[in-house]
Design a protein around this motif. Structure first.
Motif, mmCIF file in Angstrom:
data_model
loop_
_atom_site.group_PDB
_atom_site.id
_atom_site.type_symbol
_atom_site.label_atom_id
_atom_site.label_comp_id
_atom_site.label_asym_id
_atom_site.label_seq_id
_atom_site.Cartn_x
_atom_site.Cartn_y
_atom_site.Cartn_z
ATOM 1 N N GLN A 191 -3.732 9.201 5.590
ATOM 2 C CA GLN A 191 -3.945 9.310 4.142
ATOM 3 C C GLN A 191 -5.413 9.643 3.845
ATOM 4 O OE1 GLN A 191 -4.154 5.671 1.829
ATOM 5 N NE2 GLN A 191 -2.692 6.494 0.366
ATOM 6 N N ASP A 195 -2.323 -3.968 -4.387
ATOM 7 C CA ASP A 195 -2.418 -2.729 -3.607
ATOM 8 C C ASP A 195 -3.657 -2.845 -2.723
ATOM 9 O OD1 ASP A 195 -2.258 -0.026 -2.770
ATOM 10 O OD2 ASP A 195 -3.726 0.501 -4.306
ATOM 11 N N ALA A 223 0.866 -1.192 0.000
ATOM 12 C CA ALA A 223 0.000 0.000 0.000
ATOM 13 C C ALA A 223 0.893 1.229 0.000
ATOM 14 C CB ALA A 223 -0.911 0.008 1.231
ATOM 15 N N SER A 224 0.348 2.344 -0.483
ATOM 16 C CA SER A 224 1.177 3.549 -0.595
ATOM 17 C C SER A 224 1.481 4.162 0.778
ATOM 18 C CB SER A 224 0.479 4.585 -1.480
ATOM 19 O OG SER A 224 -0.729 4.997 -0.894
ATOM 20 N N TRP A 225 0.685 3.805 1.807
ATOM 21 C CA TRP A 225 0.951 4.338 3.153
ATOM 22 C C TRP A 225 1.938 3.462 3.922
ATOM 23 C CZ3 TRP A 225 -0.485 0.262 6.020
ATOM 24 C CH2 TRP A 225 -1.560 -0.527 5.575
ATOM 25 N N ASP A 268 -6.124 0.922 0.174
ATOM 26 C CA ASP A 268 -5.365 2.082 -0.291
ATOM 27 C C ASP A 268 -6.181 2.832 -1.336
ATOM 28 O OD1 ASP A 268 -3.197 3.729 -0.576
ATOM 29 O OD2 ASP A 268 -1.961 2.316 -1.693
ATOM 30 N N ASP A 272 -3.364 7.399 -5.134
ATOM 31 C CA ASP A 272 -2.105 7.472 -4.376
ATOM 32 C C ASP A 272 -1.192 6.307 -4.737
ATOM 33 O OD1 ASP A 272 -3.220 9.642 -3.225
ATOM 34 O OD2 ASP A 272 -3.281 8.870 -1.183
ATOM 35 N N ALA A 273 -1.810 5.139 -4.957
ATOM 36 C CA ALA A 273 -1.027 3.942 -5.272
ATOM 37 C C ALA A 273 -0.291 4.108 -6.603
ATOM 38 C CB ALA A 273 -1.950 2.723 -5.333
ATOM 39 N N ALA A 288 -2.307 4.970 7.294
ATOM 40 C CA ALA A 288 -3.484 4.754 6.435
ATOM 41 C C ALA A 288 -4.590 5.751 6.804
ATOM 42 C CB ALA A 288 -3.989 3.326 6.580
#
Lengths: 179, 148
Positions: free
Chosen positions: B53, A109, A79-81, A112, A116-117, B50
């Motif tokens: 975000q 992914d 995930a992007s986070w 998310d 952003d991904a 998360a």
């Protein structure tokens, strides 16, 4: 009449309680299944749970089962986070240069934002295709959080292992490439 | 009608507030209505990456002028309906909304029936046929003797 109505009401109440108890027992016994990660930890090699998800790059969908019997797979849940995911995905990207023609590298992914991904992939130079598992339902079948989670699937569709330590990557890649 | 008046008044007073909340939601109220997907709490209780975000996205969409429904729809499209703290008012989600109401109504009916039956059981038993005069005299004599 009153007696039969009372009996019917009692029967209904008992039936309801028994039904709810049965549901509870079934739920506790089955849950979401034990997940691929737990099966591997128990020494089993389960068949990779199938999924059919939209690709992040917008080029339609990807069905995992479509590769069964054709190509081994490295499956990367990210995930992007997720900060540690950057390091692992870069390692996979590097490994893809050596194994890319024999092994399919697929990212998932999870939990998310797809926008952003996509930015994250571009920023970190990740070029292998990914699908979007926003709800995390596929991740749950494979073992759930935390991520990154990386699995190695043999050509037959059996899951060979999960990356636990750094050395697992070259070892499992060799194993599935030869499968 | 008099009893309904306060309810109608409160509803009329709250309607503009609800409309304003829908058109111009705040980050704080949405943080309480949206779940963090990795920590199983609402966003206001989480500082995970998360959650941050999602908070950023909500703030961006509020600044862009999206309504609360538009923001929630976008979140559901990305994360599925589990991202909302409250179940949706449609489909299977309706069960979660109406089951407690049905339970309360069923409990009220059961209580009402029980009270009715209890009240009926306590009603005075109708008096039997009058005693014949000889027996009545004998009872009176016995009572006098007992008291004397």
């Amino acid at each position: 009449m009153a007696r039969s109505a009372r009996l019917a009401a009692q029967g209904l109440a008992i039936g309801l309680v028994v039904g709810l108890l049965t549901l509870l027992v079934w739920r506790v016994a089955n849950g979401n299944g034990k997940g691929v990660a737990q099966a591997l930890a128990d020494g089993e090699h389960p068949t990779a749970p199938a999924f059919d998800l939209s690709r992040l790059d917008g080029r339609g969908r990807f069905d995992l089962a479509s590769l069964r019997g054709k190509k081994p797979i490295v499956l990367d849940f990210w995930a992007s986070w997720c900060v540690p995911c950057i390091h692992e995905s870069r390692r996979l990207e590097a490994a893809r240069k050596e194994y890319g023609n024999r092994v399919a590298f697929i990212g998932v992914d999870t939990k998310d934002f797809s926008g952003d991904a996509r930015e994250w992939q571009k920023k970190h130079g990740i070029t292998y295709p990914s699908v979007h598992d926003g709800s995390g339902s596929v991740l749950t079948k494979w073992g759930g959080l935390p991520i990154p989670r990386i699995f190695f699937v043999a050509r037959s569709g059996k899951v060979v292992g999960e990356l636990i330590v750094e050395e697992d990557l070259p070892r499992y890649l060799r194993e599935i490439a030869a499968s | 009608m008099k009893r309904l008046f306060p309810i109608v008044l409160v509803a009329l007073l709250l309607a503009p507030v609800a409309r304003a909340s829908e058109r111009h939601p705040t980050l704080a109220e949405l943080e309480g209505e949206v779940m963090c997907p990795v920590c199983e709490t609402t966003l206001d209780l989480s500082n995970s990456p998360a959650a941050q975000q999602i908070k950023r996205l909500i703030a961006t969409r509020i600044a862009a002028g999206d309504t609360k429904t538009q923001i929630k729809d976008r979140l559901v499209a990305e994360y599925g309906s589990a991202i909302l703290a409250a179940p949706p008012h449609k489909g299977f989600g309706l069960v979660a909304w109406w089951l407690p109401v049905a339970g309360i109504v069923a409990a009220a009916v059961a209580l009402g029936l029980g009270a009715w039956r209890w009240a009926r059981a306590r009603e005075p038993v109708p008096a039997g046929p009058p005693l014949d005069s000889a027996l009545e005299r004998r009872v009176d004599d016995e009572l006098r003797r007992f008291e004397g």
